[in-house]
Design a protein around this motif. Structure first.
Motif, PDB file in Angstrom:
ATOM      1  N   GLU A 164       4.732   4.729  10.254  1.00 46.74           N
ATOM      2  CA  GLU A 164       4.206   5.930  10.894  1.00 46.74           C
ATOM      3  C   GLU A 164       2.812   6.280  10.363  1.00 46.74           C
ATOM      4  O   GLU A 164       1.898   6.585  11.141  1.00 46.74           O
ATOM      5  CB  GLU A 164       5.159   7.102  10.663  1.00 46.74           C
ATOM      6  CG  GLU A 164       4.729   8.375  11.327  1.00 46.74           C
ATOM      7  CD  GLU A 164       5.725   9.508  11.147  1.00 46.74           C
ATOM      8  OE1 GLU A 164       5.565  10.524  11.832  1.00 46.74           O
ATOM      9  OE2 GLU A 164       6.652   9.388  10.320  1.00 46.74           O
ATOM     10  N   ALA A 165       2.633   6.220   9.048  1.00 47.76           N
ATOM     11  CA  ALA A 165       1.334   6.542   8.451  1.00 47.76           C
ATOM     12  C   ALA A 165       0.260   5.555   8.898  1.00 47.76           C
ATOM     13  O   ALA A 165      -0.855   5.949   9.243  1.00 47.76           O
ATOM     14  CB  ALA A 165       1.442   6.564   6.928  1.00 47.76           C
ATOM     15  N   LEU A 166       0.598   4.271   8.895  1.00 45.75           N
ATOM     16  CA  LEU A 166      -0.374   3.264   9.328  1.00 45.75           C
ATOM     17  C   LEU A 166      -0.729   3.449  10.797  1.00 45.75           C
ATOM     18  O   LEU A 166      -1.895   3.380  11.172  1.00 45.75           O
ATOM     19  CB  LEU A 166       0.163   1.850   9.078  1.00 45.75           C
ATOM     20  CG  LEU A 166      -0.768   0.712   9.462  1.00 45.75           C
ATOM     21  CD1 LEU A 166      -2.101   0.797   8.711  1.00 45.75           C
ATOM     22  CD2 LEU A 166      -0.097  -0.634   9.211  1.00 45.75           C
ATOM     23  N   ALA A 167       0.274   3.708  11.614  1.00 53.46           N
ATOM     24  CA  ALA A 167       0.035   3.925  13.041  1.00 53.46           C
ATOM     25  C   ALA A 167      -0.931   5.092  13.251  1.00 53.46           C
ATOM     26  O   ALA A 167      -1.867   4.994  14.052  1.00 53.46           O
ATOM     27  CB  ALA A 167       1.358   4.193  13.762  1.00 53.46           C
ATOM     28  N   LEU A 176      -5.333  -1.492   5.100  1.00 53.62           N
ATOM     29  CA  LEU A 176      -4.451  -2.290   4.240  1.00 53.62           C
ATOM     30  C   LEU A 176      -5.216  -3.000   3.124  1.00 53.62           C
ATOM     31  O   LEU A 176      -4.635  -3.788   2.388  1.00 53.62           O
ATOM     32  CB  LEU A 176      -3.660  -3.298   5.080  1.00 53.62           C
ATOM     33  CG  LEU A 176      -2.731  -2.678   6.125  1.00 53.62           C
ATOM     34  CD1 LEU A 176      -2.007  -3.766   6.908  1.00 53.62           C
ATOM     35  CD2 LEU A 176      -1.732  -1.715   5.484  1.00 53.62           C
ATOM     36  N   ASN A 177      -6.507  -2.697   3.025  1.00 53.02           N
ATOM     37  CA  ASN A 177      -7.336  -3.263   1.957  1.00 53.02           C
ATOM     38  C   ASN A 177      -7.255  -4.788   1.935  1.00 53.02           C
ATOM     39  O   ASN A 177      -6.993  -5.400   0.903  1.00 53.02           O
ATOM     40  CB  ASN A 177      -6.953  -2.662   0.602  1.00 53.02           C
ATOM     41  CG  ASN A 177      -7.998  -2.929  -0.447  1.00 53.02           C
ATOM     42  OD1 ASN A 177      -9.181  -3.060  -0.143  1.00 53.02           O
ATOM     43  ND2 ASN A 177      -7.571  -3.041  -1.685  1.00 53.02           N
ATOM     44  N   LEU A 178      -7.479  -5.393   3.097  1.00 52.58           N
ATOM     45  CA  LEU A 178      -7.386  -6.843   3.243  1.00 52.58           C
ATOM     46  C   LEU A 178      -8.770  -7.440   3.455  1.00 52.58           C
ATOM     47  O   LEU A 178      -9.634  -6.826   4.065  1.00 52.58           O
ATOM     48  CB  LEU A 178      -6.531  -7.194   4.467  1.00 52.58           C
ATOM     49  CG  LEU A 178      -5.094  -6.685   4.467  1.00 52.58           C
ATOM     50  CD1 LEU A 178      -4.455  -6.967   5.811  1.00 52.58           C
ATOM     51  CD2 LEU A 178      -4.306  -7.316   3.337  1.00 52.58           C
ATOM     52  N   SER A 179      -8.931  -8.654   2.985  1.00 54.71           N
ATOM     53  CA  SER A 179     -10.172  -9.374   3.272  1.00 54.71           C
ATOM     54  C   SER A 179     -10.033 -10.057   4.634  1.00 54.71           C
ATOM     55  O   SER A 179      -8.921 -10.342   5.091  1.00 54.71           O
ATOM     56  CB  SER A 179     -10.450 -10.426   2.193  1.00 54.71           C
ATOM     57  OG  SER A 179      -9.554 -11.513   2.321  1.00 54.71           O
ATOM     58  N   VAL A 234      -2.544   4.024  16.748  1.00 60.40           N
ATOM     59  CA  VAL A 234      -1.603   3.346  17.641  1.00 60.40           C
ATOM     60  C   VAL A 234      -0.227   3.974  17.456  1.00 60.40           C
ATOM     61  O   VAL A 234      -0.025   4.807  16.576  1.00 60.40           O
ATOM     62  CB  VAL A 234      -1.543   1.817  17.360  1.00 60.40           C
ATOM     63  CG1 VAL A 234      -2.887   1.163  17.606  1.00 60.40           C
ATOM     64  CG2 VAL A 234      -1.056   1.533  15.946  1.00 60.40           C
ATOM     65  N   SER A 235       0.728   3.546  18.248  1.00 61.89           N
ATOM     66  CA  SER A 235       2.089   4.070  18.133  1.00 61.89           C
ATOM     67  C   SER A 235       2.859   3.336  17.040  1.00 61.89           C
ATOM     68  O   SER A 235       2.487   2.230  16.628  1.00 61.89           O
ATOM     69  CB  SER A 235       2.830   3.914  19.461  1.00 61.89           C
ATOM     70  OG  SER A 235       3.087   2.539  19.716  1.00 61.89           O
ATOM     71  N   ILE A 236       3.923   3.956  16.592  1.00 59.70           N
ATOM     72  CA  ILE A 236       4.805   3.308  15.602  1.00 59.70           C
ATOM     73  C   ILE A 236       5.384   2.024  16.202  1.00 59.70           C
ATOM     74  O   ILE A 236       5.512   1.013  15.514  1.00 59.70           O
ATOM     75  CB  ILE A 236       5.943   4.254  15.171  1.00 59.70           C
ATOM     76  CG1 ILE A 236       5.366   5.474  14.456  1.00 59.70           C
ATOM     77  CG2 ILE A 236       6.943   3.539  14.277  1.00 59.70           C
ATOM     78  CD1 ILE A 236       6.377   6.563  14.186  1.00 59.70           C
ATOM     79  N   THR A 237       5.692   2.059  17.473  1.00 57.45           N
ATOM     80  CA  THR A 237       6.220   0.868  18.149  1.00 57.45           C
ATOM     81  C   THR A 237       5.231  -0.281  18.071  1.00 57.45           C
ATOM     82  O   THR A 237       5.627  -1.436  17.882  1.00 57.45           O
ATOM     83  CB  THR A 237       6.557   1.191  19.618  1.00 57.45           C
ATOM     84  OG1 THR A 237       7.480   2.266  19.653  1.00 57.45           O
ATOM     85  CG2 THR A 237       7.140  -0.012  20.326  1.00 57.45           C
ATOM     86  N   CYS A 244       0.822  -1.218   0.000  1.00 57.85           N
ATOM     87  CA  CYS A 244       0.000   0.000   0.000  1.00 57.85           C
ATOM     88  C   CYS A 244       0.857   1.270   0.000  1.00 57.85           C
ATOM     89  O   CYS A 244       0.320   2.372   0.108  1.00 57.85           O
ATOM     90  CB  CYS A 244      -0.914   0.015   1.222  1.00 57.85           C
ATOM     91  SG  CYS A 244      -2.203  -1.236   1.176  1.00 57.85           S
ATOM     92  N   ASN A 245       2.167   1.092  -0.112  1.00 58.93           N
ATOM     93  CA  ASN A 245       3.106   2.228  -0.091  1.00 58.93           C
ATOM     94  C   ASN A 245       2.893   3.102   1.147  1.00 58.93           C
ATOM     95  O   ASN A 245       2.872   4.329   1.068  1.00 58.93           O
ATOM     96  CB  ASN A 245       2.987   3.078  -1.362  1.00 58.93           C
ATOM     97  CG  ASN A 245       3.432   2.319  -2.580  1.00 58.93           C
ATOM     98  OD1 ASN A 245       4.466   1.657  -2.562  1.00 58.93           O
ATOM     99  ND2 ASN A 245       2.650   2.390  -3.634  1.00 58.93           N
ATOM    100  N   MET A 246       2.727   2.441   2.279  1.00 54.38           N
ATOM    101  CA  MET A 246       2.461   3.143   3.523  1.00 54.38           C
ATOM    102  C   MET A 246       3.613   2.906   4.491  1.00 54.38           C
ATOM    103  O   MET A 246       4.115   1.791   4.605  1.00 54.38           O
ATOM    104  CB  MET A 246       1.150   2.613   4.127  1.00 54.38           C
ATOM    105  CG  MET A 246       0.569   3.476   5.197  1.00 54.38           C
ATOM    106  SD  MET A 246      -1.002   2.827   5.844  1.00 54.38           S
ATOM    107  CE  MET A 246      -2.017   2.805   4.377  1.00 54.38           C
ATOM    108  N   THR A 247       4.026   3.960   5.161  1.00 53.20           N
ATOM    109  CA  THR A 247       5.060   3.816   6.187  1.00 53.20           C
ATOM    110  C   THR A 247       4.427   3.296   7.466  1.00 53.20           C
ATOM    111  O   THR A 247       3.214   3.364   7.646  1.00 53.20           O
ATOM    112  CB  THR A 247       5.733   5.170   6.486  1.00 53.20           C
ATOM    113  OG1 THR A 247       4.747   6.049   7.047  1.00 53.20           O
ATOM    114  CG2 THR A 247       6.356   5.783   5.239  1.00 53.20           C
TER     115      THR A 247
END
Length: 79
Positions: free
Chosen positions: A19-22, A53-56, A27-30, A14-17
């Motif tokens: 940090e972006a997902l967190a 994450l566009n997951l089923s 939630v935290s990056i950790t 998804c080209n996501m870091t």
């Protein structure tokens, strides 16, 4: 494939870091780093993970079960 690696691959696809997902999940990056290495996500976060994450559900749970259940449980058959 473990859920840890599956989540990392899905995030990268998804080209996501981390940090972006967190930030998107709240939630935290950790926490993201732990999910990608050694810790299973809490069920309260599953809907947000699937969405971001566009997951089923099926593919998520396939990898979750492969990671969470001890070896041999998948092949257990009742008599």
């Amino acid at each position: 494939m473990t859920l840890y690696l599956f989540l990392k691959n899905a995030r990268e696809r998804c080209n996501m870091t981390q940090e972006a997902l967190a930030e998107k999940i709240g939630v935290s990056i950790t926490t993201i780093q732990n999910w990608e290495k050694e810790t299973l996500p809490d069920k309260n976060h599953w809907p947000a993970i699937l969405e971001q994450l566009n997951l089923s559900r099926e593919e998520f749970f396939e990898h979750y079960e492969n990671t969470a259940l001890p070896d041999g449980v998948h092949n257990f058959k009742c008599k």
